[in-house]
Scaffold this motif. Sequence first.
Motif, PDB file in Angstrom:
ATOM      1  N   LYS A   1     -33.419  25.941   0.892  1.00 25.68           N
ATOM      2  CA  LYS A   1     -33.560  27.164   0.322  1.00 25.68           C
ATOM      3  C   LYS A   1     -32.852  27.995  -0.595  1.00 25.68           C
ATOM      4  N   GLU A   2     -31.745  28.301   0.254  1.00 25.27           N
ATOM      5  CA  GLU A   2     -30.877  29.366  -0.675  1.00 25.27           C
ATOM      6  C   GLU A   2     -30.792  29.328  -2.213  1.00 25.27           C
ATOM      7  N   ILE A   3     -30.314  30.514  -2.918  1.00 30.96           N
ATOM      8  CA  ILE A   3     -29.898  30.017  -3.987  1.00 30.96           C
ATOM      9  C   ILE A   3     -28.535  30.660  -4.477  1.00 30.96           C
ATOM     10  N   VAL A   4     -27.824  29.852  -5.056  1.00 28.06           N
ATOM     11  CA  VAL A   4     -26.346  29.802  -5.188  1.00 28.06           C
ATOM     12  C   VAL A   4     -25.695  30.212  -6.221  1.00 28.06           C
ATOM     13  N   GLN A   5     -24.722  30.739  -6.128  1.00 29.22           N
ATOM     14  CA  GLN A   5     -24.049  30.060  -7.651  1.00 29.22           C
ATOM     15  C   GLN A   5     -22.717  29.133  -6.834  1.00 29.22           C
ATOM     16  N   VAL A   6     -22.322  28.573  -8.078  1.00 26.66           N
ATOM     17  CA  VAL A   6     -21.350  27.431  -8.016  1.00 26.66           C
ATOM     18  C   VAL A   6     -20.081  27.969  -8.973  1.00 26.66           C
ATOM     19  N   LYS A   7     -18.893  27.279  -8.796  1.00 23.56           N
ATOM     20  CA  LYS A   7     -17.946  27.472  -9.628  1.00 23.56           C
ATOM     21  C   LYS A   7     -17.680  25.912  -9.472  1.00 23.56           C
ATOM     22  N   ILE A   8     -17.975  25.144 -10.835  1.00 22.09           N
ATOM     23  CA  ILE A   8     -17.378  23.896 -11.019  1.00 22.09           C
ATOM     24  C   ILE A   8     -15.349  23.961 -11.868  1.00 22.09           C
ATOM     25  N   SER A   9     -14.988  23.684 -11.913  1.00 22.88           N
ATOM     26  CA  SER A   9     -13.545  23.592 -12.050  1.00 22.88           C
ATOM     27  C   SER A   9     -12.527  22.386 -12.988  1.00 22.88           C
ATOM     28  N   THR A  10     -13.403  22.255 -14.332  1.00 19.27           N
ATOM     29  CA  THR A  10     -12.775  21.535 -15.347  1.00 19.27           C
ATOM     30  C   THR A  10     -11.451  21.550 -15.705  1.00 19.27           C
ATOM     31  N   PRO A  11     -10.603  20.627 -16.055  1.00 23.24           N
ATOM     32  CA  PRO A  11      -9.116  21.302 -16.843  1.00 23.24           C
ATOM     33  C   PRO A  11      -9.633  22.218 -18.257  1.00 23.24           C
ATOM     34  N   GLU A  12     -10.716  21.806 -18.937  1.00 25.81           N
ATOM     35  CA  GLU A  12     -10.986  22.899 -20.016  1.00 25.81           C
ATOM     36  C   GLU A  12     -12.499  23.754 -20.027  1.00 25.81           C
ATOM     37  N   ARG A  13     -13.350  23.541 -19.225  1.00 25.03           N
ATOM     38  CA  ARG A  13     -14.290  24.583 -19.250  1.00 25.03           C
ATOM     39  C   ARG A  13     -15.097  24.234 -18.355  1.00 25.03           C
ATOM     40  N   SER A  14     -14.005  25.024 -16.918  1.00 23.72           N
ATOM     41  CA  SER A  14     -14.914  25.475 -15.346  1.00 23.72           C
ATOM     42  C   SER A  14     -16.029  26.015 -16.193  1.00 23.72           C
TER      43      SER A  14
END
Length: 189
Positions: A136-149
């Motif tokens: 139930k913790e709220i976090v931030q997640v970085k998503i790495s994509t070639p053009e729109r991370s």
Amino acid sequence: MNFIVETSARHIHLTDEAVEILFGKGAKLTPKKDLSQPGQYACEERLTVVGPKRELAGVSILGPTRSAIQVELSLTDARSIGLAVPIRESGDLKGSAGCKLIGPKGEIEISEGVIAAKRHVHVHTSDAEKLGVKDKEIVQVKISTPERSLVFGDVVIRVKDSYATAMHIDTDESNAAAASGTVMGEIVR
């Protein structure tokens, strides 16, 4: 620790009773493809979701059956059929939008059960410590994509022994990140 990020397209969860109403007496869901979460699968059967403005045909059903009908749409899908849906965790349906579901043998009108799923990470208990997270913790997640991370905020962590560690985002979120193919995420602090 990185984890896979999967796009969860529009889909429906049904009760045993709803399956019989929509597909006929004695009908059962037919597994088509296993999903990443153990015991979950996409079904051969499809339904039409009807809102006040229009309908979405051929919407996938996920199995196994549940104790309540739940329709998960992106906000774009919901708006396109005339529904204002809340962003909720799976199962939190009280006061959510309703719709009509049409199958080959019948139809059901639900007064609530339509949501946009809150983005979340399923975390196996053994991975929770590695990721430094709690249920139930709220976090931030970085998503790495070639053009729109990008970094997604307001991501809920869901920890359970039966989960495979993977993040689920809807099609709107996936498109915002230009996510295609295998996409990885990592918790950022």
